[in-house]
Design a protein around this motif. Structure first.
Motif: not given
Length: 257
Positions: A86-89, A93-99, A128-131, A133-138
């Motif tokens: 459950s991520l803000l896809d 990833p860079r934006e998500y980590f900073q958030l 790359i937008p999380i949406l 990414l592959s399942h593994g990278n998500q």
């Protein structure tokens, strides 16, 4: 230490009664059982997501999930990595980590984040937008975002789902490192081989009942030096005898052409 004691939690098909779970610093506690055994219920109860008769203690403090102060105290020291991603896809990833860093008021330096990015091989996916990414990278993005918290305790549900063999091996080494650093870990998994060398204590559930709750050395005293899979089979001996009967029926019912 985190202590969960479910005195009673009723469902339509069965109920959990007298379920004690302890997460000690510097130890890995395995939570094992079939689908529907009660593992997810235990985890959700620990986080106050389900009501139950019982209590949750953190270092002796009785946690009330009706108290925002208690919830903040609890969440600040405990990370949760669920089975579902459950991520803000729409973020990268860079934006998500900073958030995530800003959301829990982290003052952790960038070098630690970069270290995790390198370990989980996410550098080339950071923008790359999380949406997309592959399942593994998500999954790896989810893991890094929680490890970044540097929590005292971690609850990890089905950690190997979606990971390739390299990342499963690396994640195992990461968990060993965290354990050595004094982090307390509850690990719910169907992958018995993954948990084999990690655990200090193992809990085996079947239909809401604890069949085994023992430390590694006590399990070895009872069953000898056998694998976790063999231990799991012995603890669930009646079930596997039933399955063996069904398998034998396959021979009697088979047709040869």
């Amino acid at each position: 230490m985190i202590s969960l004691h479910i005195e009673k939690k009723a469902f339509d098909s069965f109920e959990l009664t007298d379920i004690p779970i302890d997460i000690n610093r510097g130890e890995i506690n395995l939570l094992l059982g079939h689908n529907g055994a009660g593992k997810t219920t235990i985890i959700k109860s620990m986080f106050g997501l389900l009501t139950f008769e019982g209590k949750v203690l953190m270092d002796g403090h009785d946690i009330s999930f009706n108290s925002q102060e208690d919830v903040d105290f609890f969440k600040k020291r405990l990370a949760y990595i669920p089975d579902d991603i459950s991520l803000l896809d729409y973020l990268t990833p860079r934006e998500y980590f900073q958030l995530m860093k800003s959301s829990f008021g982290s003052e952790k330096n960038e070098s630690f984040l970069q270290n995790l990015i390198d370990i989980f091989e996410l550098e080339k996916y950071l923008n790359i937008p999380i949406l997309n990414l592959s399942h593994g990278n998500q999954k790896k993005t989810q893991i890094v975002s929680q490890l970044l918290r540097k929590s005292e305790f971690i609850v990890f549900d089905e950690p190997t789902n979606g990971l390739d063999p390299d990342m499963i091996i690396i994640l195992k080494k990461v968990l060993e490192k965290l354990k050595a650093q004094g982090v307390g870990i509850l690990l719910s998994t169907h992958n018995l081989n993954f948990g084999q060398d990690l655990f200090d204590n193992a809990i085996i559930l079947r239909d809401g009942e604890i069949k085994l709750n023992k430390r590694r050395e006590d399990i070895q005293d009872i069953f000898g030096n056998i694998t976790l899979e063999e231990t799991y089979t012995k603890v669930n001996e009646e079930y596997y005898e039933y399955v063996e009967g069904l398998l034998n029926d396959m021979d009697s019912n088979s047709k040869r052409y």
